[in-house]
Motif scaffolding. Sequence first.
Motif, short mmCIF file in Angstrom:
data_model
loop_
_atom_site.label_atom_id
_atom_site.label_comp_id
_atom_site.label_asym_id
_atom_site.label_seq_id
_atom_site.Cartn_x
_atom_site.Cartn_y
_atom_site.Cartn_z
N THR A 31 31.57 -7.75 -8.28
CA THR A 31 32.27 -6.49 -8.04
C THR A 31 31.29 -5.46 -7.49
OG1 THR A 31 33.77 -6.94 -9.88
CG2 THR A 31 33.74 -4.70 -9.03
N LEU A 32 31.71 -4.76 -6.47
CA LEU A 32 30.87 -3.76 -5.80
C LEU A 32 31.47 -2.38 -6.02
CD1 LEU A 32 28.48 -3.19 -3.87
CD2 LEU A 32 30.09 -3.52 -1.96
N TRP A 33 30.69 -1.50 -6.66
CA TRP A 33 31.10 -0.11 -6.89
C TRP A 33 30.36 0.78 -5.90
CZ3 TRP A 33 33.27 1.88 -11.91
CH2 TRP A 33 33.77 0.86 -12.73
N LEU A 34 31.08 1.68 -5.24
CA LEU A 34 30.49 2.55 -4.22
C LEU A 34 30.73 4.01 -4.58
CD1 LEU A 34 31.72 0.60 -1.06
CD2 LEU A 34 29.49 0.41 -2.20
N THR A 35 29.66 4.83 -4.51
CA THR A 35 29.72 6.20 -5.00
C THR A 35 30.34 7.18 -4.01
OG1 THR A 35 27.51 6.77 -4.18
CG2 THR A 35 27.66 5.84 -6.42
N GLY A 36 30.90 6.70 -2.91
CA GLY A 36 31.53 7.60 -1.95
C GLY A 36 30.60 8.00 -0.82
N ASP A 37 31.12 8.82 0.10
CA ASP A 37 30.44 9.13 1.35
C ASP A 37 30.06 7.84 2.08
OD1 ASP A 37 30.78 11.82 1.08
OD2 ASP A 37 28.67 12.32 0.85
N VAL A 59 36.03 -4.41 -4.48
CA VAL A 59 35.42 -3.09 -4.38
C VAL A 59 36.12 -2.10 -5.30
CG1 VAL A 59 35.10 -1.08 -2.87
CG2 VAL A 59 34.56 -3.36 -2.04
N ARG A 60 35.30 -1.29 -5.99
CA ARG A 60 35.78 -0.10 -6.68
C ARG A 60 34.97 1.06 -6.14
NH1 ARG A 60 36.84 -1.16 -13.06
NH2 ARG A 60 37.63 0.98 -12.80
N MET A 61 35.63 2.02 -5.55
CA MET A 61 34.93 3.12 -4.90
C MET A 61 35.57 4.44 -5.30
SD MET A 61 36.36 3.11 -0.97
CE MET A 61 36.01 4.87 -0.77
N VAL A 62 34.85 5.52 -4.96
CA VAL A 62 35.40 6.87 -5.06
C VAL A 62 35.17 7.58 -3.73
CG1 VAL A 62 35.13 7.11 -7.57
CG2 VAL A 62 33.23 7.74 -6.05
N LEU A 63 35.98 8.57 -3.49
CA LEU A 63 35.83 9.38 -2.29
C LEU A 63 34.77 10.44 -2.49
CD1 LEU A 63 39.61 9.94 -1.43
CD2 LEU A 63 38.01 8.41 -0.24
N GLY A 64 34.00 10.69 -1.42
CA GLY A 64 33.02 11.76 -1.42
C GLY A 64 33.45 12.88 -0.49
N ASN A 65 32.66 13.94 -0.45
CA ASN A 65 33.01 15.09 0.38
C ASN A 65 33.06 14.75 1.87
OD1 ASN A 65 30.11 14.95 -0.34
ND2 ASN A 65 29.87 16.62 1.13
N HIS A 66 32.20 13.84 2.32
CA HIS A 66 32.24 13.47 3.73
C HIS A 66 33.43 12.57 4.05
CE1 HIS A 66 28.53 15.19 5.41
NE2 HIS A 66 28.06 15.07 4.18
N ASP A 67 33.88 11.80 3.09
CA ASP A 67 35.11 11.02 3.29
C ASP A 67 36.31 11.96 3.41
OD1 ASP A 67 33.59 8.62 2.90
OD2 ASP A 67 33.73 8.97 0.73
N HIS A 120 31.64 10.85 -7.33
CA HIS A 120 30.74 11.06 -6.20
C HIS A 120 29.63 12.03 -6.54
CE1 HIS A 120 29.07 11.50 -2.26
NE2 HIS A 120 29.33 12.80 -2.25
N ALA A 121 29.99 13.21 -7.06
CA ALA A 121 29.00 14.26 -7.25
C ALA A 121 28.70 14.54 -8.71
CB ALA A 121 29.47 15.56 -6.57
N GLY A 122 29.73 14.70 -9.56
CA GLY A 122 29.45 15.02 -10.94
C GLY A 122 30.70 15.35 -11.73
N ILE A 123 30.47 15.88 -12.93
CA ILE A 123 31.54 16.20 -13.89
C ILE A 123 31.21 17.55 -14.52
CG2 ILE A 123 32.52 15.60 -16.13
CD1 ILE A 123 33.55 13.66 -14.23
N GLY A 226 26.51 9.80 -6.81
CA GLY A 226 25.73 9.83 -5.58
C GLY A 226 25.46 11.27 -5.18
N HIS A 227 25.69 11.59 -3.89
CA HIS A 227 25.76 12.95 -3.36
C HIS A 227 24.44 13.70 -3.27
CE1 HIS A 227 27.64 16.71 -2.31
NE2 HIS A 227 27.20 17.32 -3.39
N TRP A 228 23.56 13.58 -4.26
CA TRP A 228 22.40 14.47 -4.38
C TRP A 228 21.15 13.72 -3.92
CZ3 TRP A 228 21.85 17.93 -9.36
CH2 TRP A 228 20.92 18.93 -9.11
N SER A 229 20.97 13.64 -2.61
CA SER A 229 19.91 12.79 -2.06
C SER A 229 18.52 13.31 -2.37
CB SER A 229 20.08 12.64 -0.55
OG SER A 229 20.04 13.89 0.10
N SER A 230 18.36 14.63 -2.54
CA SER A 230 17.02 15.15 -2.79
C SER A 230 16.48 14.74 -4.16
CB SER A 230 17.01 16.69 -2.67
OG SER A 230 17.84 17.30 -3.64
N LEU A 231 17.36 14.31 -5.07
CA LEU A 231 16.88 13.80 -6.36
C LEU A 231 16.13 12.48 -6.20
CD1 LEU A 231 19.89 14.28 -8.82
CD2 LEU A 231 17.78 15.62 -8.73
#
Length: 270
Positions: A31-37, A59-67, A120-123, A226-231
């Motif tokens: 199973t492949l989980w994808l964090t979006g974008d 696949v189990r995915m979530v939508l991100g802001n770019h999606d 994608h980003a947080g809670i 995902g989302h926070w690439s600078s981390l």
Amino acid sequence: MSTYFIGDIHGCYEELKIILAKVKFNAALDTLWLTGDLVARGPDSLKVLRFVRSLGDSVRMVLGNHDLQLLAVYAGVSHNKLQDHITSLLEAPDSDVLMHWLRHQPILQVDEERKLVMVHAGITPYWDLSTARQCAQEVEMVLKSNNYALFLNAMYGDMPNNWSSGLTGLSRLRLISNIFTRIRYCFPNGQLEMHYKDTPEKTPVNLKPWFALGGPISDLYSIVFGHWSSLMGQGTPKHIYGLDTGCYWGGQLTLLRWEDKTFTRVPSEL
């Protein structure tokens, strides 16, 4: 059978194929989980969407802001930005099919057996899991409806930035969308700060990463985001996993195998 998580792909199709080959991903077993974008910035958003859709129930995915931004452009309520490299996707013969599939994807994934949440980003620390599920369903339902363009047109903006169960209408949906797909920092009272993107050690003292505030969900569940690439995947609590490592910026694509918490990374080819 393995459970794999991959951070933001952003159209980096070649890196996606390489990293899946490295772990010998088998769509019939794993199973492949994808964090979006999945899309934008990288060169091959069309190939990424076609490939992920072809995996079906693997696949189990979530939508991100770019999606969501892609869907807004498709719906005619936002502009196509050249730096997003999505024109070939919008002009593809199967664009309608792909956009229909994309807007039927969730923005929250929960695995009760593993005590695991993916966003994608947080809670927000204000939410328990029941509230998060309800809020996610509200956005997911409108995205699936014939009125999805109305929401996508109204989702832009940073206000309101403080959760209240009494919020209604498009303002409520905008805040829910911002929490799931854009959040990085909060003030100590949980109010969102939507513009600061630097790493936590460089932040003003009055801001905290969303994952530093705790809350009913992070107290009981592991969280993958995902989302926070600078981390670059660093600086989160032990049970919280940030997987965006900036592949589209020349960084890496990161994969986490859940069963043994091992990481696989491939460098960007951009």
